[in-house]
Design a protein around this motif. Structure first.
Motif, PDB file in Angstrom:
ATOM      1  N   ASP A 156       0.788  -1.129   0.008  1.00  0.00           N
ATOM      2  CA  ASP A 156       0.281  -0.001   0.099  1.00  0.00           C
ATOM      3  C   ASP A 156       0.949   1.322  -0.096  1.00  0.00           C
ATOM      4  OD1 ASP A 156      -1.597   2.096   0.595  1.00  0.00           O
ATOM      5  OD2 ASP A 156      -3.000   0.981   1.986  1.00  0.00           O
ATOM      6  N   PRO A 157       1.347   1.564  -1.331  1.00  0.00           N
ATOM      7  CA  PRO A 157       2.163   2.702  -1.192  1.00  0.00           C
ATOM      8  C   PRO A 157       1.672   4.306  -0.656  1.00  0.00           C
ATOM      9  CG  PRO A 157       1.321   2.468  -3.375  1.00  0.00           C
ATOM     10  CD  PRO A 157       0.755   1.308  -2.503  1.00  0.00           C
ATOM     11  N   ALA A 158       0.316   4.373  -0.607  1.00  0.00           N
ATOM     12  CA  ALA A 158      -0.327   5.509   0.069  1.00  0.00           C
ATOM     13  C   ALA A 158      -0.180   5.633   1.436  1.00  0.00           C
ATOM     14  CB  ALA A 158      -1.616   5.643  -0.459  1.00  0.00           C
ATOM     15  N   ALA A 159      -0.373   4.190   2.069  1.00  0.00           N
ATOM     16  CA  ALA A 159      -0.280   4.381   3.346  1.00  0.00           C
ATOM     17  C   ALA A 159       1.213   4.462   3.759  1.00  0.00           C
ATOM     18  CB  ALA A 159      -0.745   3.075   3.970  1.00  0.00           C
ATOM     19  N   ALA A 160       1.892   3.583   3.054  1.00  0.00           N
ATOM     20  CA  ALA A 160       3.450   3.777   3.434  1.00  0.00           C
ATOM     21  C   ALA A 160       4.178   5.220   3.307  1.00  0.00           C
ATOM     22  CB  ALA A 160       4.152   3.031   2.409  1.00  0.00           C
ATOM     23  N   TRP A 161       3.538   6.006   2.295  1.00  0.00           N
ATOM     24  CA  TRP A 161       4.022   7.421   2.296  1.00  0.00           C
ATOM     25  C   TRP A 161       3.430   8.436   3.580  1.00  0.00           C
ATOM     26  CZ3 TRP A 161       7.553  10.086   0.239  1.00  0.00           C
ATOM     27  CH2 TRP A 161       7.168  11.708   0.143  1.00  0.00           C
ATOM     28  N   SER A 162       2.222   8.134   3.760  1.00  0.00           N
ATOM     29  CA  SER A 162       1.630   8.944   4.934  1.00  0.00           C
ATOM     30  C   SER A 162       2.601   8.677   6.225  1.00  0.00           C
ATOM     31  CB  SER A 162       0.153   8.450   5.204  1.00  0.00           C
ATOM     32  OG  SER A 162      -0.666   8.945   4.055  1.00  0.00           O
ATOM     33  N   TYR A 163       2.738   7.269   6.494  1.00  0.00           N
ATOM     34  CA  TYR A 163       3.604   6.964   7.484  1.00  0.00           C
ATOM     35  C   TYR A 163       5.027   7.487   7.660  1.00  0.00           C
ATOM     36  CZ  TYR A 163       6.585   4.875  11.204  1.00  0.00           C
ATOM     37  OH  TYR A 163       7.349   4.584  12.174  1.00  0.00           O
ATOM     38  N   TRP A 164       5.756   7.396   6.154  1.00  0.00           N
ATOM     39  CA  TRP A 164       6.937   8.093   6.086  1.00  0.00           C
ATOM     40  C   TRP A 164       7.260   9.441   6.238  1.00  0.00           C
ATOM     41  CZ3 TRP A 164      12.146   6.670   5.698  1.00  0.00           C
ATOM     42  CH2 TRP A 164      12.766   7.711   5.195  1.00  0.00           C
ATOM     43  N   THR A 165       6.109  10.169   5.511  1.00  0.00           N
ATOM     44  CA  THR A 165       6.418  11.675   5.693  1.00  0.00           C
ATOM     45  C   THR A 165       6.095  12.103   7.150  1.00  0.00           C
ATOM     46  OG1 THR A 165       4.005  11.879   5.477  1.00  0.00           O
ATOM     47  CG2 THR A 165       5.276  12.018   3.453  1.00  0.00           C
ATOM     48  N   ALA A 166       5.592  11.610   7.996  1.00  0.00           N
ATOM     49  CA  ALA A 166       5.589  12.043   9.448  1.00  0.00           C
ATOM     50  C   ALA A 166       6.506  11.220  10.423  1.00  0.00           C
ATOM     51  CB  ALA A 166       4.137  11.924   9.925  1.00  0.00           C
ATOM     52  N   SER A 167       7.381  10.382   9.759  1.00  0.00           N
ATOM     53  CA  SER A 167       8.309   9.482  10.717  1.00  0.00           C
ATOM     54  C   SER A 167       9.384  10.230  11.362  1.00  0.00           C
ATOM     55  CB  SER A 167       8.335   8.250  10.040  1.00  0.00           C
ATOM     56  OG  SER A 167       9.365   8.444   8.994  1.00  0.00           O
ATOM     57  N   GLY A 168      10.090   9.934  12.510  1.00  0.00           N
ATOM     58  CA  GLY A 168      11.337  10.286  13.015  1.00  0.00           C
ATOM     59  C   GLY A 168      12.288   9.537  11.939  1.00  0.00           C
ATOM     60  N   ALA A 169      11.944   8.462  11.368  1.00  0.00           N
ATOM     61  CA  ALA A 169      13.079   7.739  10.688  1.00  0.00           C
ATOM     62  C   ALA A 169      13.196   8.686   9.269  1.00  0.00           C
ATOM     63  CB  ALA A 169      12.435   6.611  10.022  1.00  0.00           C
ATOM     64  N   ARG A 170      12.167   9.256   8.799  1.00  0.00           N
ATOM     65  CA  ARG A 170      12.370  10.280   7.511  1.00  0.00           C
ATOM     66  C   ARG A 170      13.160  11.572   8.037  1.00  0.00           C
ATOM     67  NH1 ARG A 170       9.982  14.729   4.948  1.00  0.00           N
ATOM     68  NH2 ARG A 170       9.938  14.716   2.702  1.00  0.00           N
ATOM     69  N   THR A 171      12.769  12.132   9.073  1.00  0.00           N
ATOM     70  CA  THR A 171      13.567  13.280   9.678  1.00  0.00           C
ATOM     71  C   THR A 171      15.145  12.826   9.913  1.00  0.00           C
ATOM     72  OG1 THR A 171      11.648  13.843  10.599  1.00  0.00           O
ATOM     73  CG2 THR A 171      13.917  14.940  11.451  1.00  0.00           C
ATOM     74  N   HIS A 172      15.337  11.798  10.630  1.00  0.00           N
ATOM     75  CA  HIS A 172      16.726  11.479  10.956  1.00  0.00           C
ATOM     76  C   HIS A 172      17.654  11.239   9.454  1.00  0.00           C
ATOM     77  CE1 HIS A 172      20.253   9.414  12.533  1.00  0.00           C
ATOM     78  NE2 HIS A 172      20.226   8.533  11.561  1.00  0.00           N
TER      79      HIS A 172
END
Length: 296
Positions: A156-172
């Motif tokens: 589910d790329p839409a759900a994965a993108w939503s999680y990624w954009t707000a994640s601490g992993a993306r920030t790091h």
């Protein structure tokens, strides 16, 4: 001494191999990949790739390669200077040449990767104009056809993108993940890329009443020992239970591909590394550092 920086030629191979084999002579267990790839690099140079050497008195004494990954992102790799010429400005001359080359092709940011134990490489990168950006580590969960996530995991790329954009992993990670076309390069993970990967490979979204983790497979690669690896551009998760489900999904996916192993980029944070270890994902011995340069 003023080195001449020019595009690498096939006849430079003997010089390059000679100094590449000496670069890490203080680490007998480390084998440089440059002798294996130099000829391919020279032959594949083109509009989005340039391999250069620093020539001194007719001898190639330094090496660097520049790649244009996207319309605005460049990657620099293979930076080597013969031990006898360290401190003479060869690395800086090659990087400045490559910076100008990628600028002319629209790049506004350039990045490179340095092993965390490579003190000389880190110092050389900073001296050449790169700034420390982020750190990651590779996890290697073993393929397992019997792995069965306790929490639903969907493509589910839409759900994965939503999680990624707000994640601490993306920030790091400064929004970076493994590039789908260059096995040792990182570039920005975009919504469009995730949707392409969902169609061409697979994207994982861990959803147990809300998305709590994601990963995406970019393809298969040959490993350093001749084994076949499934490569996952990034793995990110909220807690240990999500990590367990995500890595089980990766294990089952890799087993279905009939590969020998996996390579998953994860953030080099205490939580991510500890939780990956807790769910029995083998970890690389050291992290890798990514440095970036503003090319505007």
């Amino acid at each position: 001494m003023t080195p001449t920086v020019r595009q690498a030629r096939a006849e430079d191979r003997d010089d390059v191999v000679a100094f590449a084999e000496q670069v890490w002579r203080d680490r007998p267990d480390t084998v440089d990949y440059i002798p294996d790839v130099f000829t391919d690099w020279v032959e594949s140079d083109g509009p989005d790739q340039r391999t250069v050497v620093a020539e001194v008195d007719g001898t190639a004494a330094g090496l660097c390669q520049a790649l244009r990954l996207t319309g605005h992102e460049a990657w620099f790799q293979g930076m080597r200077v013969a031990p006898d010429y360290r401190g003479e400005g060869l690395g800086l001359a090659m990087v400045e040449h490559c910076f100008e080359w990628v600028r002319d092709r629209g790049a506004t940011v350039g990045r490179n990767m340095v092993f965390s134990w490579n003190d000389a490489g880190l110092g050389q990168s900073v001296a050449a104009g790169f700034e420390p950006d982020t750190a990651f580590r590779f996890a290697h969960p073993a393929p397992d056809a019997g792995a069965d996530p306790d929490t639903p995991v969907e493509n589910d790329p839409a759900a994965a993108w939503s999680y990624w954009t707000a994640s601490g992993a993306r920030t790091h990670l400064s929004g970076l993940a493994l590039d789908p076309d260059q096995p040792w390069a990182l570039s920005e993970l975009t919504r469009e890329r995730l949707h392409r990967l969902a169609d061409d490979e697979t994207v994982f979204a861990v959803n147990g009443g809300g998305t709590s983790g994601m990963a995406c497979r970019t393809g298969e690669r040959d490993g350093p020992d001749g084994d076949r690896l499934a490569e996952y551009a990034v793995g990110a998760w909220e807690d240990r239970n999500t990590a367990a489900a995500l890595f089980d999904a990766i294990r089952a996916d890799a087993a279905a591909l009939d590969v020998d192993g996996t390579r998953v980029l994860i953030p080099e944070t205490p939580r991510h590394v500890a939780e990956a270890a807790a769910v029995r994902a083998e970890l690389a011995d050291w992290p890798d550092f990514v440095l970036s340069a503003d090319l505007t």
